[in-house]
Enzyme design. Structure first.
Site, PDB file in Angstrom:
ATOM      1  N   TRP A 177       1.114  -0.951   0.204  1.00  0.00           N
ATOM      2  CA  TRP A 177       0.385  -0.173  -0.532  1.00  0.00           C
ATOM      3  C   TRP A 177       0.860   1.109  -0.469  1.00  0.00           C
ATOM      4  CZ3 TRP A 177       0.433   3.677   4.526  1.00  0.00           C
ATOM      5  CH2 TRP A 177       1.626   3.045   5.294  1.00  0.00           C
ATOM      6  N   GLU A 208       6.905   8.440  14.179  1.00  0.00           N
ATOM      7  CA  GLU A 208       6.535   7.777  13.136  1.00  0.00           C
ATOM      8  C   GLU A 208       7.773   8.286  12.087  1.00  0.00           C
ATOM      9  OE1 GLU A 208       6.244   4.821  11.918  1.00  0.00           O
ATOM     10  OE2 GLU A 208       4.392   4.189  13.248  1.00  0.00           O
ATOM     11  N   GLU A 246       8.525   1.935   6.952  1.00  0.00           N
ATOM     12  CA  GLU A 246       8.177   2.635   7.772  1.00  0.00           C
ATOM     13  C   GLU A 246       8.075   3.248   7.518  1.00  0.00           C
ATOM     14  OE1 GLU A 246       7.806   2.089  11.358  1.00  0.00           O
ATOM     15  OE2 GLU A 246       7.701  -0.203  11.371  1.00  0.00           O
ATOM     16  N   HIS A 274       4.779   5.874   7.118  1.00  0.00           N
ATOM     17  CA  HIS A 274       3.809   5.783   7.890  1.00  0.00           C
ATOM     18  C   HIS A 274       3.400   7.213   8.142  1.00  0.00           C
ATOM     19  CE1 HIS A 274       4.306   1.005   9.337  1.00  0.00           C
ATOM     20  NE2 HIS A 274       3.946   1.229   7.859  1.00  0.00           N
ATOM     21  N   GLU A 276       8.193  -2.693  18.212  1.00  0.00           N
ATOM     22  CA  GLU A 276       7.481  -2.955  17.397  1.00  0.00           C
ATOM     23  C   GLU A 276       6.035  -3.797  18.030  1.00  0.00           C
ATOM     24  OE1 GLU A 276       7.753  -3.127  14.315  1.00  0.00           O
ATOM     25  OE2 GLU A 276       9.459  -1.717  13.634  1.00  0.00           O
ATOM     26  N   THR A 280       3.962  -0.553  19.168  1.00  0.00           N
ATOM     27  CA  THR A 280       3.584   0.331  18.182  1.00  0.00           C
ATOM     28  C   THR A 280       2.259  -0.550  17.418  1.00  0.00           C
ATOM     29  OG1 THR A 280       5.013  -0.037  16.514  1.00  0.00           O
ATOM     30  CG2 THR A 280       6.269   1.892  17.118  1.00  0.00           C
ATOM     31  N   ASP A 317       1.509  -3.431   9.540  1.00  0.00           N
ATOM     32  CA  ASP A 317       2.489  -3.464   8.563  1.00  0.00           C
ATOM     33  C   ASP A 317       3.669  -3.484   9.996  1.00  0.00           C
ATOM     34  OD1 ASP A 317       2.560  -2.878   6.547  1.00  0.00           O
ATOM     35  OD2 ASP A 317       3.693  -1.467   5.990  1.00  0.00           O
ATOM     36  N   GLU A 318       3.562  -3.196  11.380  1.00  0.00           N
ATOM     37  CA  GLU A 318       4.016  -2.852  12.665  1.00  0.00           C
ATOM     38  C   GLU A 318       4.161  -4.694  12.797  1.00  0.00           C
ATOM     39  OE1 GLU A 318       5.573  -0.611  13.053  1.00  0.00           O
ATOM     40  OE2 GLU A 318       4.562   0.900  12.943  1.00  0.00           O
ATOM     41  N   HIS A 342       6.069  -6.691  11.090  1.00  0.00           N
ATOM     42  CA  HIS A 342       8.127  -6.360  11.578  1.00  0.00           C
ATOM     43  C   HIS A 342       8.225  -7.308  12.715  1.00  0.00           C
ATOM     44  CE1 HIS A 342       7.963  -2.703   8.798  1.00  0.00           C
ATOM     45  NE2 HIS A 342       7.955  -3.569   8.613  1.00  0.00           N
TER      46      HIS A 342
END
Length: 396
Positions: A95, A138, A176, A179, A229, A232, A261-262, A265
């Site tokens: 995305w 971020e 990252e 974000h 991670e 967040t 996403d976090e 990760h």
């Protein structure tokens, strides 16, 4: 130096404010960023104003991992290529911020912005403060990439190294990077915040860096990133919940997407530490205990806007009150990692390793007791202005 370090660790059983939101402690003395300059130097005399007014000063230990331990990470390169890089998404399948924002090339751009601003009107000021704080965190991404590239044995030595460790660091950074871009643009279009004050805060934060006390150790570093991670993931997920409650479904989608996403990760970093526990349990559990004794400081703990010397404390207190990121979450993350890495089941440890194992496994209940005290103090919280929202006041 060793004596000073031991003195610091002996006092670190206390839980300072950097460990998690709302558990306060007196701020450390003012200092100059150019802290390595001698007090009588011309540079200090010409330095009229401190860049960051407050920061905890720690004994900084560097390159604590011996060469034979560093070789372990070099030997893991093939494993990283096969097991960690798979947690990165191809760019063409990722995305992008524009997927969630008004299209500036479309004829309906102004109408789309108007709709965004109408939705944003329903977001309360305290939720905005948390959203801004998350965005600023971020946006300090250059600091985090720099931090990863201080770790011995896994750093990107050339800036374009083809080792799996270096590829991970660069591509993790690239993922990252979206974000902060997305949250920044959303807040800019919302019209609800003072973007200049926010931009100053970002500049201050990147200039100040961070002090996670990882000693250039990849053992410490990957334990820290595993913890962060997950933190967040929790923070963005809870912000998504608040946005949905206040009717901004698009913002909820934005925060939820970032949280996913976090989570991905987190999986990569926790898998890395799991491998370290498999091949070097003694060193890994001692690093785990050391990081927890020092406390996992939040990446943006040096946050400053040019006005509020305790900005991070205040932002954290609002996050705690709203349930976005709390002392309970800190304890829950620790408990999760202890279980994920099966720390309580480790065998064959040295005497020092056994002490580290016992310390880490017993720590979550202690933190929970402090969290209960924090809840009592939170009921007596003050109301203060935040420059990010044009000095409107928010309860801590």
């Amino acid at each position: 130096m060793a004596f000073k370090l031991n003195c610091f660790i002996s006092q670190s059983h206390k839980l300072p404010y950097l460990a998690f939101p709302s558990i306060g402690s007196p701020r450390s003395p003012k200092f100059y960023m150019a802290s390595t300059l001698k007090s009588g130097s011309k540079e200090v005399q010409n330095l009229k104003k401190p860049f960051m007014p407050h920061q905890q000063v720690h004994v900084q230990v560097t390159h604590s991992v011996p060469a034979h331990k560093i070789e372990i990470f070099k030997s893991l390169e093939d494993w990283v290529g096969q097991n960690i890089l798979v947690h990165l998404n191809p760019v063409e399948k990722c995305w992008q911020p524009q997927d969630f924002l008004p299209d500036p090339a479309s004829d309906g751009f102004e109408e789309q912005v108007k709709e965004l601003r109408e939705r944003a009107k329903e977001i309360p000021d305290d939720c905005l403060v948390v959203l801004v704080g998350d965005m600023i965190t971020e946006e300090a991404l250059p600091t985090y990439q720099t931090m990863l590239n201080t770790l011995d044995g896994v750093r990107d030595e050339t800036g374009a190294s083809l080792t799996p460790w270096a590829i991970w660091t660069r591509e993790w950074t690239a993922e990252e990077n979206r974000h902060g871009d997305l949250l920044n643009k959303y807040l800019y279009l919302s019209g609800r915040v003072d973007m200049r004050q926010i931009e100053k805060t970002i500049q201050y934060l990147i200039g100040s860096g961070m002090d996670p006390q990882m000693e250039n150790s990849p053992y410490h570093g990957f334990i820290y990133t595993s913890f962060q991670e997950r933190a967040t993931f929790i923070s963005h997920g809870n912000t998504a919940r608040l946005a949905k409650e206040h009717g901004d479904i698009k913002l909820a989608q934005i925060c939820g997407t970032i949280a996913s996403d976090e989570k991905r990760h987190e999986t990569a970093y926790t898998k890395t530490v799991e491998k370290l526990f498999e091949i070097d349990p003694d060193e890994t559990v001692m690093a785990f205990a050391d990081m927890m004794r020092k406390k996992i400081s939040m990446p943006a703990h040096l946050m400053y806007d040019g006005h509020d010397d305790n900005l991070f404390d205040h932002f954290s207190a609002v996050a705690q009150r709203l349930g976005v990121y709390t002392a309970k979450d800190y304890a829950d993350i620790l408990e999760f990692l202890v279980g994920r890495w099966k720390v309580d089941k480790l065998t064959g440890l040295s005497a020092e390793g056994q002490k580290a194992q016992d310390y880490v496994c017993r720590l979550p209940p202690r933190i929970r007791r402090l969290e209960e005290r924090a809840q009592v103090r939170a009921k007596e919280a003050a109301t203060i202005p935040f420059s990010w929202i044009f000095d409107r006041k928010v309860k801590l």
